[in-house]
Design a protein around this motif. Sequence first.
Motif, PDB file in Angstrom:
ATOM      1  N   LYS B   3       0.836  -1.190   0.000  1.00  0.00           N
ATOM      2  CA  LYS B   3       0.000   0.000   0.000  1.00  0.00           C
ATOM      3  C   LYS B   3       0.870   1.238   0.000  1.00  0.00           C
ATOM      4  O   LYS B   3       0.591   2.230  -0.655  1.00  0.00           O
ATOM      5  CB  LYS B   3      -0.893  -0.042   1.246  1.00  0.00           C
ATOM      6  CG  LYS B   3      -2.019   0.962   1.220  1.00  0.00           C
ATOM      7  CD  LYS B   3      -3.232   0.418   0.478  1.00  0.00           C
ATOM      8  CE  LYS B   3      -4.210   1.503   0.077  1.00  0.00           C
ATOM      9  NZ  LYS B   3      -4.794   2.243   1.194  1.00  0.00           N
ATOM     10  N   GLU B   4       1.970   1.162   0.772  1.00  0.00           N
ATOM     11  CA  GLU B   4       2.830   2.330   0.885  1.00  0.00           C
ATOM     12  C   GLU B   4       3.473   2.666  -0.462  1.00  0.00           C
ATOM     13  O   GLU B   4       3.540   3.822  -0.859  1.00  0.00           O
ATOM     14  CB  GLU B   4       3.923   2.041   1.914  1.00  0.00           C
ATOM     15  CG  GLU B   4       4.415   3.285   2.649  1.00  0.00           C
ATOM     16  CD  GLU B   4       5.568   2.958   3.559  1.00  0.00           C
ATOM     17  OE1 GLU B   4       5.467   1.975   4.302  1.00  0.00           O
ATOM     18  OE2 GLU B   4       6.573   3.673   3.485  1.00  0.00           O
ATOM     19  N   ASN B   7       1.035   4.239  -2.670  1.00  0.00           N
ATOM     20  CA  ASN B   7       0.861   5.642  -2.280  1.00  0.00           C
ATOM     21  C   ASN B   7       1.935   6.520  -2.867  1.00  0.00           C
ATOM     22  O   ASN B   7       1.659   7.594  -3.401  1.00  0.00           O
ATOM     23  CB  ASN B   7       0.887   5.764  -0.758  1.00  0.00           C
ATOM     24  CG  ASN B   7      -0.496   5.993  -0.216  1.00  0.00           C
ATOM     25  OD1 ASN B   7      -1.342   6.558  -0.909  1.00  0.00           O
ATOM     26  ND2 ASN B   7      -0.736   5.559   0.992  1.00  0.00           N
ATOM     27  N   HIS B   8       3.194   6.077  -2.728  1.00  0.00           N
ATOM     28  CA  HIS B   8       4.302   6.875  -3.246  1.00  0.00           C
ATOM     29  C   HIS B   8       4.192   7.037  -4.743  1.00  0.00           C
ATOM     30  O   HIS B   8       4.434   8.110  -5.294  1.00  0.00           O
ATOM     31  CB  HIS B   8       5.643   6.210  -2.897  1.00  0.00           C
ATOM     32  CG  HIS B   8       5.946   6.252  -1.433  1.00  0.00           C
ATOM     33  ND1 HIS B   8       5.652   7.345  -0.648  1.00  0.00           N
ATOM     34  CD2 HIS B   8       6.524   5.350  -0.616  1.00  0.00           C
ATOM     35  CE1 HIS B   8       6.021   7.099   0.597  1.00  0.00           C
ATOM     36  NE2 HIS B   8       6.550   5.910   0.654  1.00  0.00           N
TER      37      HIS B   8
END
Lengths: 101, 210
Positions: B3-4, B7-8
Amino acid sequence: MTDKSIIANINKTFESRIRLGIMSVLIVNDWVSFSELKELLDVTDGNLSSHIAGLEKVEFIEIKKQFVGKRPNTSFRVTNTGRKAFQEHLNALEELLKNRN
Amino acid sequence: MTKETENHLDTIMDIKSLMEKSTSFFSISGLSGIYIGIVALLGLGSLFYLPLSLPVEDYFDIHTVNVTLPFSDIVYLAGAALSVLIISLGIGFYFSKKKSEKSGRELLNKSSIRVLVQTTGPLVYGGLFCFALAFNNMFGFIAVLTLLFYGFTLLNISKHSLIEIKFLGLSQITLAFVAVIFGYELVCWGIGFGVLHVIYGILMYRKYDR
């Protein structure tokens, strides 16, 4: 300021999507007016004003107020500090992506 | 992808697209919308006073195909349509230029011209297609197709312009469908090119131009 606190400061400032958006626009343009930012980011007056205030507080942007005819016109430009911080943030993001993959 | 990371990635894409958008932005004045809507309605209204061989609704009716129209009809219709188009373009550019002068920004720079050329493809091809239909006496389709192609063009432009343009474009496309499925083509055309332009023009003027 120590390195750690600089990083912390930078991350905090750019946590907001809208602030990131403001910086993105100012990085590739010269002076941008308040209304142009509003059109590009599709935000309300108040929202935009508060984020701009936040960016000005950390001296990432500078403000110019002038009159166009009778109308007050406020425009903004990124500062060298802001430009550097934004670039570092971008680099950090790309670095993070590279490492994950 | 975590998920991270997602996001980035999203963030970087947002940044890059905003950079691109801000340098090629096409700022459209709400005032032009209002006046264009009025001109379209006037153009539509003028048809009722011209010596046409059929009732006005028939020219918008998609069932009006394989009907040979007298040359005078074609002259009047084309004349009205072209007048509305040319005046609308003039209005659009005039008010948008005035608006950009206020903010000290060039309306037509290299980037925005590139965007203009890229996005108005459907309009040009649509126009040519309508000509082809006219040559084959399939006049009934032309009105709804103008709504459709105009809607496409607006959707294209909206990526480089205000978000309201996107909704206007979607409305035009919806009206084209409604016209074909339920009839009332003339009304749909009037709403799409007339009423909606006025409404969106007012909305945009109040939101951005003051």
